[in-house]
Design a protein around this motif. Structure first.
Motif, PDB file in Angstrom:
ATOM      1  N   ARG A  70      20.400 -20.321  -9.451  1.00 42.00           N
ATOM      2  CA  ARG A  70      20.864 -19.414 -10.494  1.00 42.00           C
ATOM      3  C   ARG A  70      19.728 -18.465 -10.862  1.00 42.00           C
ATOM      4  NH1 ARG A  70      22.546 -24.412 -11.653  1.00 42.00           N
ATOM      5  NH2 ARG A  70      20.798 -24.763 -13.085  1.00 42.00           N
ATOM      6  N   VAL A  71      20.060 -17.183 -10.960  1.00 40.78           N
ATOM      7  CA  VAL A  71      19.055 -16.152 -11.260  1.00 40.78           C
ATOM      8  C   VAL A  71      19.427 -15.470 -12.569  1.00 40.78           C
ATOM      9  CG1 VAL A  71      17.894 -14.075 -10.459  1.00 40.78           C
ATOM     10  CG2 VAL A  71      18.661 -15.795  -8.792  1.00 40.78           C
ATOM     11  N   TYR A  72      18.458 -15.412 -13.491  1.00 43.94           N
ATOM     12  CA  TYR A  72      18.689 -14.777 -14.789  1.00 43.94           C
ATOM     13  C   TYR A  72      17.632 -13.686 -15.005  1.00 43.94           C
ATOM     14  CZ  TYR A  72      21.163 -19.188 -15.529  1.00 43.94           C
ATOM     15  OH  TYR A  72      21.990 -20.263 -15.396  1.00 43.94           O
ATOM     16  N   ILE A  73      18.038 -12.609 -15.632  1.00 43.94           N
ATOM     17  CA  ILE A  73      17.085 -11.556 -16.027  1.00 43.94           C
ATOM     18  C   ILE A  73      16.538 -11.917 -17.411  1.00 43.94           C
ATOM     19  CG2 ILE A  73      16.789  -9.138 -16.649  1.00 43.94           C
ATOM     20  CD1 ILE A  73      18.847  -8.410 -14.565  1.00 43.94           C
ATOM     21  N   VAL A  74      15.247 -12.137 -17.455  1.00 40.98           N
ATOM     22  CA  VAL A  74      14.588 -12.466 -18.722  1.00 40.98           C
ATOM     23  C   VAL A  74      14.275 -11.202 -19.510  1.00 40.98           C
ATOM     24  CG1 VAL A  74      12.566 -13.550 -19.786  1.00 40.98           C
ATOM     25  CG2 VAL A  74      13.608 -14.563 -17.735  1.00 40.98           C
ATOM     26  N   GLU A  75      13.774 -10.192 -18.801  1.00 40.53           N
ATOM     27  CA  GLU A  75      13.359  -8.951 -19.480  1.00 40.53           C
ATOM     28  C   GLU A  75      13.342  -7.808 -18.482  1.00 40.53           C
ATOM     29  OE1 GLU A  75       9.577  -7.253 -22.130  1.00 40.53           O
ATOM     30  OE2 GLU A  75       9.620  -9.343 -21.427  1.00 40.53           O
ATOM     31  N   LYS A  76      13.690  -6.634 -18.952  1.00 42.49           N
ATOM     32  CA  LYS A  76      13.611  -5.420 -18.135  1.00 42.49           C
ATOM     33  C   LYS A  76      12.440  -4.571 -18.615  1.00 42.49           C
ATOM     34  CE  LYS A  76      18.583  -5.197 -17.165  1.00 42.49           C
ATOM     35  NZ  LYS A  76      19.814  -4.390 -17.313  1.00 42.49           N
ATOM     36  N   ARG A  77      11.644  -4.143 -17.658  1.00 41.22           N
ATOM     37  CA  ARG A  77      10.452  -3.363 -18.010  1.00 41.22           C
ATOM     38  C   ARG A  77      10.355  -2.121 -17.140  1.00 41.22           C
ATOM     39  NH1 ARG A  77       5.511  -7.729 -18.815  1.00 41.22           N
ATOM     40  NH2 ARG A  77       6.417  -8.861 -20.579  1.00 41.22           N
ATOM     41  N   GLY A  78       9.480  -1.208 -17.555  1.00 34.22           N
ATOM     42  CA  GLY A  78       9.261   0.006 -16.791  1.00 34.22           C
ATOM     43  C   GLY A  78       9.650   1.239 -17.570  1.00 34.22           C
ATOM     44  N   LEU A  79       9.336   2.391 -16.989  1.00 36.78           N
ATOM     45  CA  LEU A  79       9.551   3.677 -17.657  1.00 36.78           C
ATOM     46  C   LEU A  79      11.015   3.923 -18.014  1.00 36.78           C
ATOM     47  CD1 LEU A  79       8.207   6.250 -18.661  1.00 36.78           C
ATOM     48  CD2 LEU A  79       8.512   7.225 -16.369  1.00 36.78           C
ATOM     49  N   PRO A  80      11.985   3.657 -17.143  1.00 40.32           N
ATOM     50  CA  PRO A  80      13.379   3.924 -17.510  1.00 40.32           C
ATOM     51  C   PRO A  80      13.817   3.178 -18.765  1.00 40.32           C
ATOM     52  CG  PRO A  80      13.194   3.513 -15.160  1.00 40.32           C
ATOM     53  CD  PRO A  80      11.880   3.156 -15.748  1.00 40.32           C
ATOM     54  N   PHE A  81      13.359   1.957 -18.933  1.00 36.37           N
ATOM     55  CA  PHE A  81      13.764   1.169 -20.093  1.00 36.37           C
ATOM     56  C   PHE A  81      13.026   1.607 -21.360  1.00 36.37           C
ATOM     57  CE2 PHE A  81      14.253  -1.525 -16.298  1.00 36.37           C
ATOM     58  CZ  PHE A  81      15.631  -1.644 -16.310  1.00 36.37           C
ATOM     59  N   ILE A  82      11.795   2.111 -21.173  1.00 41.61           N
ATOM     60  CA  ILE A  82      11.074   2.662 -22.326  1.00 41.61           C
ATOM     61  C   ILE A  82      11.799   3.899 -22.844  1.00 41.61           C
ATOM     62  CG2 ILE A  82       8.932   3.775 -23.062  1.00 41.61           C
ATOM     63  CD1 ILE A  82       7.443   1.971 -21.094  1.00 41.61           C
ATOM     64  N   ILE A  83      12.242   4.760 -21.893  1.00 39.53           N
ATOM     65  CA  ILE A  83      12.979   5.970 -22.281  1.00 39.53           C
ATOM     66  C   ILE A  83      14.285   5.595 -22.963  1.00 39.53           C
ATOM     67  CG2 ILE A  83      14.171   8.017 -21.383  1.00 39.53           C
ATOM     68  CD1 ILE A  83      12.025   8.107 -19.170  1.00 39.53           C
ATOM     69  N   LEU A  84      14.969   4.588 -22.419  1.00 40.12           N
ATOM     70  CA  LEU A  84      16.228   4.126 -23.014  1.00 40.12           C
ATOM     71  C   LEU A  84      15.997   3.580 -24.422  1.00 40.12           C
ATOM     72  CD1 LEU A  84      19.252   3.551 -22.633  1.00 40.12           C
ATOM     73  CD2 LEU A  84      18.619   1.320 -21.658  1.00 40.12           C
TER      74      LEU A  84
END
Length: 401
Positions: A70-84
């Motif tokens: 099972r694969v879960y996303i803990v956190e999204k990082r990077g420039l696109p998410f900062i802009i969002l």
């Protein structure tokens, strides 16, 4: 490696958690398919945490099903998410941009005027005069004509011989030099004696004007006349002259200092707490925990922004220290005590005085305290000019005649 991480930051990446009993098989499949995974860390026997690009995350999902992981996303990082994130918080962006714009606008003005080395000059009068000439808090930098202000200031302020104005950031630093006032010395046409300002034994005399009353080897007391300005010669009238000369004498000074053999020093333990502070005017913001639990500590303050910036960011680092006792040897304590005793004596004689000899006596005050008694012999100029007292000295001279 750095280029790959930068690429993933620009395009975004995810921190994922993988759970299952076939994690090794899952990772082998992913790597064999050239799906880049980095910073892989195992948290327990059935769970790992890793980082992966957004594109790579979509590609590994089929292999998760094959291996029953099972694969879960803990956190999204990077420039696109900062802009969002910033898009969702427009007021935060507007506030940050407003602060930057205001800081830039404020930097175009003078907000403080600092007077350097006014000494005996009235600082308030300098600030008042500069205010009249246009140099004051709130004035635009472009409106300041420094050469003109300096010229007009020297015309109006008669006690100032030089002024320098330096603009640094939002601060105007003003350096002034007062006109040198002639020392309180007697003019060459004023009759005077040279008297002893200290006790001593005359070592050397050089009389340029006047009659020597004392000679080399004589012991003198404070106030004794060394060179008289009343000059008498056979068959001539009494003359009153301005005595001039140098009288060097041997003088003695005594001092002592106590030093404990047990010295307490503070050493760092390695623990530290860093506090970051942002200040603008009277407003302060602490970004890190401000509570310092250390009983003893060394404090180091570092200014991150410019010293003249309207917004100041400082980093305060507190290093925990503990007291540590160090026992000095008798020789170490002796040298330290003698040095301290000499430092205590030095203010008593002038900087031009020369130490020719010294005597040292070392005693133990108690088992842990050593005392150094020091006597120094100094050669220095003990002469000073003094007006002739006509009511006493002249009458005495006449009575002798």
């Amino acid at each position: 490696m750095l280029a790959i991480k930068l690429w993933n930051f620009l395009y975004g990446y995810a921190i994922i958690r993988i759970e299952g009993l076939s994690i090794e098989r899952f990772l082998n499949l992913v790597i064999s398919k050239n799906i880049y995974v980095w910073d892989v860390k195992r948290t327990d026997h059935s769970t790992i945490v890793a980082k992966i690009s957004l594109k790579g995350f979509k590609l590994l999902l089929p292999y998760a099903k094959v291996t029953k992981c099972r694969v879960y996303i803990v956190e999204k990082r990077g420039l696109p998410f900062i802009i969002l994130y910033l898009r969702r918080r427009k007021m935060l962006v507007i506030g940050a941009l407003s602060c930057i714009i205001l800081a830039y606008i404020f930097s175009m003005f003078i907000w403080s005027v600092e007077i350097v080395n006014p000494k005996n000059v009235d600082e308030s009068s300098i600030i008042s005069e500069l205010d009249k000439l246009g140099l004051k808090p709130g004035i635009s930098k472009s409106a300041i004509d420094i050469p003109k202000i300096q010229q007009e200031f020297l015309i109006d302020e008669k006690d100032i011989s030089w002024i320098g104005i330096d603009i640094k950031g939002t601060k105007a630093i003003v350096k002034v030099v007062e006109k040198t006032t002639p020392p309180a010395i007697l003019h060459d046409n004023v009759p005077c004696n040279i008297i002893a300002k200290k006790d001593g034994i005359i070592y050397k005399m050089a009389v340029l004007e006047g009659d020597a009353v004392k000679k080399v080897g004589d012991t003198v007391k404070t106030g004794d006349v060394l060179v008289s300005g009343i000059v008498e010669r056979p068959n001539t009238d009494t003359r009153f002259v301005h005595s001039m000369g140098t009288v060097l004498a041997r003088t003695w000074y005594e001092g002592y200092a106590d030093v404990s053999l047990i010295q307490q020093k503070y050493e760092r333990t390695g623990k530290k707490i860093t506090v970051t502070k942002i200040s603008m005017g009277n407003s302060n913001l602490t970004l890190s925990p401000s509570k310092i639990d250390f009983k003893n500590y060394d404090k180091k303050v570092k200014l991150i922004t410019s010293n003249y910036s309207p917004i100041k960011i400082t980093s305060e680092t507190y290093y925990e220290t503990v007291p540590v006792e160090k026992r000095l040897t008798k020789d170490e304590a002796k040298r330290l005590a003698i040095d301290k005793a000499l430092e205590n004596i030095k203010p008593a004689f002038g900087k031009d005085a020369k130490i020719v000899s010294r005597q040292e006596k070392i005693t133990m005050v108690n088992t842990n305290v050593l005392r150094a008694d020091v006597i120094v012999e100094v050669i220095e100029d003990i002469g000073t000019q003094e007006n002739i007292n006509y009511n006493t000295e002249v009458k005495i001279e006449r009575s002798n005649n």
